[in-house]
Design an enzyme around this catalytic site. Structure first.
Site, PDB file in Angstrom:
ATOM      1  N   GLY A  75       4.843  -7.504   3.235  1.00  0.00           N
ATOM      2  CA  GLY A  75       4.517  -8.882   2.232  1.00  0.00           C
ATOM      3  C   GLY A  75       6.007  -7.988   0.998  1.00  0.00           C
ATOM      4  O   GLY A  75       6.280  -9.549   0.508  1.00  0.00           O
TER       5      GLY A  75
ATOM      6  N   GLU B 178      -8.996   0.444  14.264  1.00  0.00           N
ATOM      7  CA  GLU B 178      -9.770   0.182  13.330  1.00  0.00           C
ATOM      8  C   GLU B 178      -9.968  -1.393  13.795  1.00  0.00           C
ATOM      9  O   GLU B 178     -10.562  -2.004  13.877  1.00  0.00           O
ATOM     10  CB  GLU B 178      -9.618   0.187  12.223  1.00  0.00           C
TER      11      GLU B 178
ATOM     12  N   ASP C 205       1.023   2.351  10.066  1.00  0.00           N
ATOM     13  CA  ASP C 205       0.859   1.937  11.317  1.00  0.00           C
ATOM     14  C   ASP C 205       2.014   1.801  12.546  1.00  0.00           C
ATOM     15  O   ASP C 205       1.687   1.415  13.854  1.00  0.00           O
ATOM     16  CB  ASP C 205       1.011  -0.161  10.798  1.00  0.00           C
TER      17      ASP C 205
ATOM     18  N   HIS D 248      -8.376   6.671   3.827  1.00  0.00           N
ATOM     19  CA  HIS D 248      -7.135   6.172   3.766  1.00  0.00           C
ATOM     20  C   HIS D 248      -6.739   8.226   3.590  1.00  0.00           C
ATOM     21  O   HIS D 248      -5.891   8.196   2.569  1.00  0.00           O
ATOM     22  CB  HIS D 248      -7.056   6.393   2.052  1.00  0.00           C
TER      23      HIS D 248
ATOM     24  N   GLY E 173       1.012  -0.581  -0.080  1.00  0.00           N
ATOM     25  CA  GLY E 173      -0.554   0.204   0.243  1.00  0.00           C
ATOM     26  C   GLY E 173       0.765   1.051   0.362  1.00  0.00           C
ATOM     27  O   GLY E 173       1.968   1.231   0.157  1.00  0.00           O
TER      28      GLY E 173
ATOM     29  N   GLY F 186       6.186  -2.828   3.258  1.00  0.00           N
ATOM     30  CA  GLY F 186       5.861  -3.415   4.158  1.00  0.00           C
ATOM     31  C   GLY F 186       6.401  -4.932   4.111  1.00  0.00           C
ATOM     32  O   GLY F 186       6.754  -5.707   3.112  1.00  0.00           O
TER      33      GLY F 186
HETATM   34  O1  F6P Z   1      -0.876  -0.641   6.535  1.00  0.00           O
HETATM   35  C1  F6P Z   1      -0.967   0.435   6.160  1.00  0.00           C
HETATM   36  C2  F6P Z   1      -3.040   0.321   5.817  1.00  0.00           C
HETATM   37  O2  F6P Z   1      -2.844   1.466   5.440  1.00  0.00           O
HETATM   38  C3  F6P Z   1      -3.595  -0.189   7.630  1.00  0.00           C
HETATM   39  O3  F6P Z   1      -3.367   0.490   8.382  1.00  0.00           O
HETATM   40  C4  F6P Z   1      -4.522  -0.587   6.568  1.00  0.00           C
HETATM   41  O4  F6P Z   1      -5.941  -1.348   7.361  1.00  0.00           O
HETATM   42  C5  F6P Z   1      -4.454  -1.120   5.275  1.00  0.00           C
HETATM   43  O5  F6P Z   1      -3.578  -0.619   4.631  1.00  0.00           O
HETATM   44  C6  F6P Z   1      -5.605  -0.880   4.363  1.00  0.00           C
HETATM   45  O6  F6P Z   1      -5.444  -1.440   3.100  1.00  0.00           O
HETATM   46  P1  F6P Z   1      -5.822  -0.790   1.865  1.00  0.00           P
HETATM   47  O7  F6P Z   1      -5.298   0.127   1.396  1.00  0.00           O
HETATM   48  O8  F6P Z   1      -5.740  -1.785   0.980  1.00  0.00           O
HETATM   49  O9  F6P Z   1      -6.968  -0.933   2.396  1.00  0.00           O
END
Ligand code: F6P
Length: 375
Positions: free
Chosen positions: A120, A238, A143, A289, A14, A118
């Site tokens: 992955g 969350e 995070d 986001h 991400g 990250g």
């Molecule tokens: O790991 C970063 C993060 O922004 C988390 O805080 C969140 O749960 C996740 O990625 C959201 O992912 P995506 O962009 O796939 O919705």
């Protein structure tokens, strides 16, 4: 002699604020200090597989220091060691295509890689290193759940967004004598909620690391009301969950390395609290986001520049299979085997060793000033 003349760089997983600043620092260090060429692969590892790349230069990275997102684009779905594709019947199958990427690197005369992402993305970096590719990882995540890192880039920019959001909902909470809930990201790690709530001045902070009791939250709100403090702001991670309960899952992303997307705990709490408070209004906002985007803050620009530059230095020192980091206030590299082995890095871990310590300094500070954790 390092023998490195051309390096590749990619951003995987991400996005988060600061990726561009790292790309710029990698490019400028490689060109200025080592006279080396830099190729940026597009869309993470997919770019390596499909040979989709762009030449990076001092000119085309000149204005990206402060820009959120990544000019190289991201993908969180292209694990080349377990690559998902559809067969002739439309079924999703997996295969290892890493050798195609390695051949592409050879054909492009790329001697070494900087991989920004990250866990992955860093897991694949480790796997490429195991196959002989010279690679250095730069950890990213808002995070802040990476082990062997004091702080990850993107986190501080995200905190700025949370802090401003708390300020903004506070005025509505005050004007309407309401409870305003702000749901923030972080997956199974509570640093964003904790530091965001602390800096924003939240009254209640709910974290994955400290399961809450809804009745305790109700008590706190009623106590505040009794004192004439009729506005209550709750920052909830969350990944927060009630004692004996579970997280709220928003969706499953089947082809992602980390399939679970959390979300919805704020709304769930709002309806539960409204019922239990008998008439007091409760509203929830999920800032989602917005925490990952926008202009990169000063701290992250500087951190990204240090890490990007350190990554190139590490390659030229002959290192590979390592992650650059500032840990215990010391710039250094740590073996990816060690970092990933701890199960504690960014995107797919379920609560690694850099989680919030429920008895740690920050939680204690919050409790000292009367912030409740609903426990
Ligand atoms: O790991 C970063 C993060 O922004 C988390 O805080 C969140 O749960 C996740 O990625 C959201 O992912 P995506 O962009 O796939 O919705």
């Amino acid at each position: 002699m390092s023998g490195i003349k051309r390096i590749g760089v990619l951003t995987g997983g991400g996005d988060c604020s600061g990726l561009n600043a790292v790309v710029r620092a990698v490019t400028l260090t490689a060109i200025n200090k080592y006279g080396c060429e830099v190729i940026g692969f597009k869309k993470g590892y997919a770019g390596l597989y499909f040979n989709n790349y762009m030449q990076l230069s001092a000119e085309n990275t000149e204005h990206i220091l402060n820009q959120g997102g990544t000019i190289l684009k991201n993908s969180n779905k292209d694990n080349l060691f377990n690559y998902a594709y559809r067969d002739e019947n439309g079924e999703i199958c997996h295969k290892d295509v890493s050798d195609v990427a390695i051949q592409n690197l050879k054909d492009l005369h790329i001697d070494a890689l900087v991989v920004i992402g990250g866990d992955g993305t860093l897991t694949s970096a480790r796997d490429f290193a195991r196959k002989g590719v010279r690679v250095i990882g730069v950890p990213k995540t808002i995070d802040n759940d990476v082990s062997y890192a004091d702080i990850t880039f993107g986190f501080t920019t995200a905190l700025g967004v949370i802090c401003e959001a708390v300020d903004r909902v506070r005025t509505t909470a005050f004007s309407h004598d309401r409870v305003q809930i702000l749901e923030v990201m972080g997956r199974n790690c509570g640093w964003l909620a904790l530091e965001g709530g602390l800096s924003g001045g939240a009254d209640i902070i709910l974290l994955p690391e400290i399961p809450y009791d809804i009745n305790k939250i109700v008590d706190v709100i009623k106590e505040r009301d009794a004192k004439g403090l009729n506005d209550t702001v709750i920052v909830v991670s969350e990944g927060a969950k009630p004692k004996g309960g579970d997280v709220v899952i928003k969706k499953i992303v089947a082809d992602s390395a980390d399939t679970v997307r959390l979300g919805g705990v704020g709304e769930q709490l709002a309806s539960q609290l409204e019922e239990l408070l008998g008439g007091k209004e409760v509203r929830a906002t999920n800032i989602g986001h917005t925490q990952r985007g926008g202009e990169t803050c000063q701290y992250d620009r500087s951190l990204c520049t240090k890490l990007g530059s350190l990554a190139v230095d590490a390659l030229f020192e002959g290192k590979s299979g390592e992650m650059v980091t500032i840990y215990n206030a010391t710039p250094q590299t740590v073996s990816l085997e060690k970092v990933l082995g701890s199960g504690a890095t960014g995107e797919t871990s379920k609560g690694g060793s850099n989680n919030v310590d429920p008895n740690g300094f920050v939680v204690k500070t919050a409790r000292n000033i009367g912030i409740s954790f609903g426990d």
